[in-house]
Enzyme design. Structure first.
Site, short mmCIF file in Angstrom:
data_model
loop_
_atom_site.label_atom_id
_atom_site.label_comp_id
_atom_site.label_asym_id
_atom_site.label_seq_id
_atom_site.Cartn_x
_atom_site.Cartn_y
_atom_site.Cartn_z
N HIS A 25 -25.54 22.54 0.83
CA HIS A 25 -25.64 23.06 -0.53
C HIS A 25 -24.69 24.24 -0.68
CE1 HIS A 25 -27.43 24.31 -4.33
NE2 HIS A 25 -27.40 25.55 -3.85
N ILE A 44 -6.44 -1.59 -10.81
CA ILE A 44 -5.08 -1.14 -11.08
C ILE A 44 -4.94 -0.70 -12.53
CG2 ILE A 44 -2.65 -1.86 -11.22
CD1 ILE A 44 -3.02 -3.56 -8.78
N CYS A 61 0.82 -1.21 0.00
CA CYS A 61 0.00 0.00 0.00
C CYS A 61 0.85 1.26 0.00
CB CYS A 61 -0.92 -0.02 1.22
SG CYS A 61 -1.67 1.56 1.60
N VAL A 105 -4.96 -11.77 -24.85
CA VAL A 105 -3.64 -11.30 -25.32
C VAL A 105 -2.78 -12.53 -25.62
CG1 VAL A 105 -3.59 -9.02 -24.25
CG2 VAL A 105 -2.91 -11.00 -22.91
P1 NAD Z 1 -8.43 -7.13 -10.62
O1 NAD Z 1 -8.71 -8.54 -10.37
O2 NAD Z 1 -9.27 -6.07 -10.03
O3 NAD Z 1 -8.45 -6.86 -12.20
C1 NAD Z 1 -7.68 -7.63 -13.08
C2 NAD Z 1 -8.33 -7.58 -14.43
O4 NAD Z 1 -7.49 -8.24 -15.36
C3 NAD Z 1 -9.68 -8.30 -14.46
O5 NAD Z 1 -10.64 -7.45 -15.04
C4 NAD Z 1 -9.39 -9.53 -15.30
O6 NAD Z 1 -10.50 -9.93 -16.07
C5 NAD Z 1 -8.28 -9.04 -16.19
N1 NAD Z 1 -7.43 -10.09 -16.74
C6 NAD Z 1 -6.93 -11.17 -16.07
N2 NAD Z 1 -6.15 -11.90 -16.91
C7 NAD Z 1 -6.16 -11.25 -18.10
C8 NAD Z 1 -5.54 -11.50 -19.36
N3 NAD Z 1 -4.74 -12.55 -19.54
N4 NAD Z 1 -5.77 -10.63 -20.36
C9 NAD Z 1 -6.57 -9.55 -20.19
N5 NAD Z 1 -7.18 -9.28 -19.03
C10 NAD Z 1 -6.97 -10.10 -18.00
O7 NAD Z 1 -6.89 -6.93 -10.24
P2 NAD Z 1 -5.96 -5.63 -10.24
O8 NAD Z 1 -6.60 -4.49 -10.93
O9 NAD Z 1 -4.64 -6.12 -10.72
O10 NAD Z 1 -5.89 -5.31 -8.70
C11 NAD Z 1 -5.44 -6.31 -7.78
C12 NAD Z 1 -6.17 -6.20 -6.49
O11 NAD Z 1 -5.86 -4.99 -5.84
C13 NAD Z 1 -7.67 -6.23 -6.69
O12 NAD Z 1 -8.29 -6.97 -5.69
C14 NAD Z 1 -8.05 -4.79 -6.60
O13 NAD Z 1 -9.37 -4.59 -6.17
C15 NAD Z 1 -7.04 -4.26 -5.60
N6 NAD Z 1 -6.80 -2.85 -5.86
C16 NAD Z 1 -7.76 -1.99 -5.52
C17 NAD Z 1 -7.58 -0.65 -5.79
C18 NAD Z 1 -8.63 0.31 -5.41
O14 NAD Z 1 -9.64 -0.12 -4.87
N7 NAD Z 1 -8.45 1.60 -5.68
C19 NAD Z 1 -6.45 -0.20 -6.44
C20 NAD Z 1 -5.52 -1.12 -6.78
C21 NAD Z 1 -5.71 -2.45 -6.48
#
Ligand code: NAD
Length: 470
Positions: free
Chosen positions: A449, A186, A43, A239
């Site tokens: 407001h 992310i 974090c 991909v």
């Molecule tokens: P995530 O699981 O939220 O999203 C990953 C995305 O990648 C999904 O939509 C998935 O379908 C996609 N994906 C997976 N394999 C793939 C592939 N081969 N090709 C294309 N797309 C693919 O994970 P994240 O965004 O990496 O975040 C990791 C964790 O950290 C999550 O639990 C997230 O909620 C948390 N996080 C939260 C915040 C926030 O709340 N602001 C910020 C950063 C991370």
């Protein structure tokens, strides 16, 4: 033989670990933290804090670029990337120093090294420099070792052309173009930040929608804004791999049915996996599930007596604030306080892309899937005075409520927002969902407001059947 004894040993000094340590020390326990990097975890060093800091730089860029709309003359904005990174690091360093000071003030012992469960109530601490390991004992051990970015075949992370969030924060220059694989939290935050700073961004998401866990109307707001700002989004695509170009001139990413995009940088953002290597789980009798997460009960107890696990190593929302809550829950259990389990369904979610996303509780679809008859009310920032003053009118607030027999809204099941500063507006919606407020409860309250939070009040008012503006 033990080199030191404590009441609680926490392995991992991220949000789950330090929350447990501070809470434990506050409860009068002698707590030790074993950390093989810096306290603060993902974090603070390569997650929430640096991501939001860079997104703020992008926000400043947007503001300066739009200054003329307000009648303010400013030169065309430019980017001094090393200053951007320097500011980000200063914020991290200040917070790290603050956290170290707090741990010291509470008399938490911090061991620098990697911790391994080496016997009942015993943790072996191996310092990074190869010095002799020491044995530290305590009747209670909390595992809080976090997570690490997942990677995918065909995209080997080299820190230069292919990066994860671990490397992106340290790039010595902004790329001209980037492919972001994964349109989750992310992926969308990075795509938004780079897109606003002038990078030509392409998001490649395997599922039919970006931000798949969000309400569909909210995800659409982000996608539309991305499109308007020139951020290309391809959903439902696989991909296949990438072909680096000669002379370090970027790479060509293949995806979907014969499609390609040439970019300087590939950002892999396909989720995070639990970090459990070297913890000695097997020998200690700590069970993990098929995806590698440590199995815990509703109070974060593992299958080994005297061992708890919190944060990203367990299969609950991978959020710093979930880890905080779990760390505190574990301490409360260790103190014999008979704590209530956490209600993960009500977790607040905040995504800091532009526009921001924030929500708690059911989406419209998940409420229907759970068997509720629902009624929804959606109000858009377009009609909100404060949002117009800001010049940020994209977005909406959607309230999902249980439908009463007269067709109006009863208990609020979920609130989903996209738009300006919604991460700071979620608070009252979060309380409404978790205190099981009704639309009428909220409609009877006065909203200040002009604020953007008026939208939530309006949406609740509409659900009572008598809106002002809807
Ligand atoms: P995530 O699981 O939220 O999203 C990953 C995305 O990648 C999904 O939509 C998935 O379908 C996609 N994906 C997976 N394999 C793939 C592939 N081969 N090709 C294309 N797309 C693919 O994970 P994240 O965004 O990496 O975040 C990791 C964790 O950290 C999550 O639990 C997230 O909620 C948390 N996080 C939260 C915040 C926030 O709340 N602001 C910020 C950063 C991370």
């Amino acid at each position: 033989m033990s080199d030191a004894t404590h009441d609680v040993i926490v392995i991992g000094g991220g949000p789950g670990g330090y929350a447990a340590a501070l809470r434990g020390a506050g409860a009068g326990l002698d707590v030790a933290v074993v950390e093989n990097n810096k306290v603060g975890g993902t974090c603070l060093h390569v997650g929430c804090i640096p991501a939001k800091e860079l997104l703020e730089a992008a926000s400043v860029y947007r503001t300066v670029a739009a200054a003329a709309d307000f009648g303010i003359t400013a030169s065309v904005p430019g980017i001094d990337w090393s200053t951007v990174l320097g500011r980000k690091q200063r914020v991290i360093d200040q917070l790290t120093a603050g956290l170290s000071g707090l741990l010291g003030h509470r008399k938490v012992t911090v061991y620098s090294g990697s911790g391994t469960l080496s016997g009942p109530g015993t943790v072996e601490v191996s310092p990074a420099g190869g010095e002799t390991p020491m044995a530290v004992t305590a009747p209670s051990v909390i595992l809080a070792t976090g997570s690490t970015p997942r990677t995918i075949g065909g995209f080997e992370v080299d820190g230069r052309v292919v990066v994860t969030s671990d490397e992106l924060f340290f790039l010595d220059r902004l790329p001209t173009s980037a492919a972001v694989i994964g349109g989750g939290a992310i992926g969308c935050e990075f795509a938004s930040m780079m897109g606003d700073l002038g990078v030509d961004v392409t998001v490649l998401e395997a599922l039919p929608s970006i931000l798949a866990g969000c309400d569909a109307d909210v995800a659409k707001v982000v996608r539309r804004s991305f499109r308007k700002r020139g951020i290309a989004v391809h959903t439902g695509v696989t991909v296949h791999g990438h072909e680096p170009q000669a002379g370090g001139a970027g790479t060509v990413v293949s995806f979907g049915e014969g499609k390609q995009v040439e970019v300087d940088l590939v950002v892999v953002a396909v989720g995070r996996r639990p970090r459990t290597e070297g913890l000695g789980l097997d020998a200690a009798g700590v069970a993990v599930d098929s995806r590698g997460f440590i199995e815990v009960d509703a109070r974060c107890r593992t299958t080994a007596p005297g061992v708890w696990a919190v944060g990203d190593v367990v299969d609950t929302p991978q959020l710093a604030h979930t880890a905080f809550a779990e760390g505190m829950l574990a301490i409360s259990d260790i103190c014999g306080e008979d704590p209530d389990p956490l209600d993960y369904h009500g977790t607040p979610w905040c995504i800091y892309s532009h526009p921001e996303v924030a929500f708690a509780g059911h989406t419209e679809q998940s409420a229907v899937d759970a068997g509720f008859e629902v009624v929804t009310s959606t109000h858009r920032f377009m009609g909100n005075g404060r949002a117009q003053i800001l010049g940020e009118t994209d977005g909406l607030v959607k309230v999902i409520a249980e439908k009463l027999s007269d067709g109006t809204g009863g208990r609020i099941l979920g609130v989903h927002m996209a738009g300006p500063w919604v991460t700071e507006q979620l608070g009252q919606a979060y309380l409404a969902v978790n205190w099981e407020a009704t639309a009428a409860d909220i409609a009877g309250l006065i909203q200040p407001h002009p604020t953007m939070s008026e939208l939530f009040g309006e949406a609740a008012l509409s659900l009572t059947g008598r809106s002002l503006h809807g």
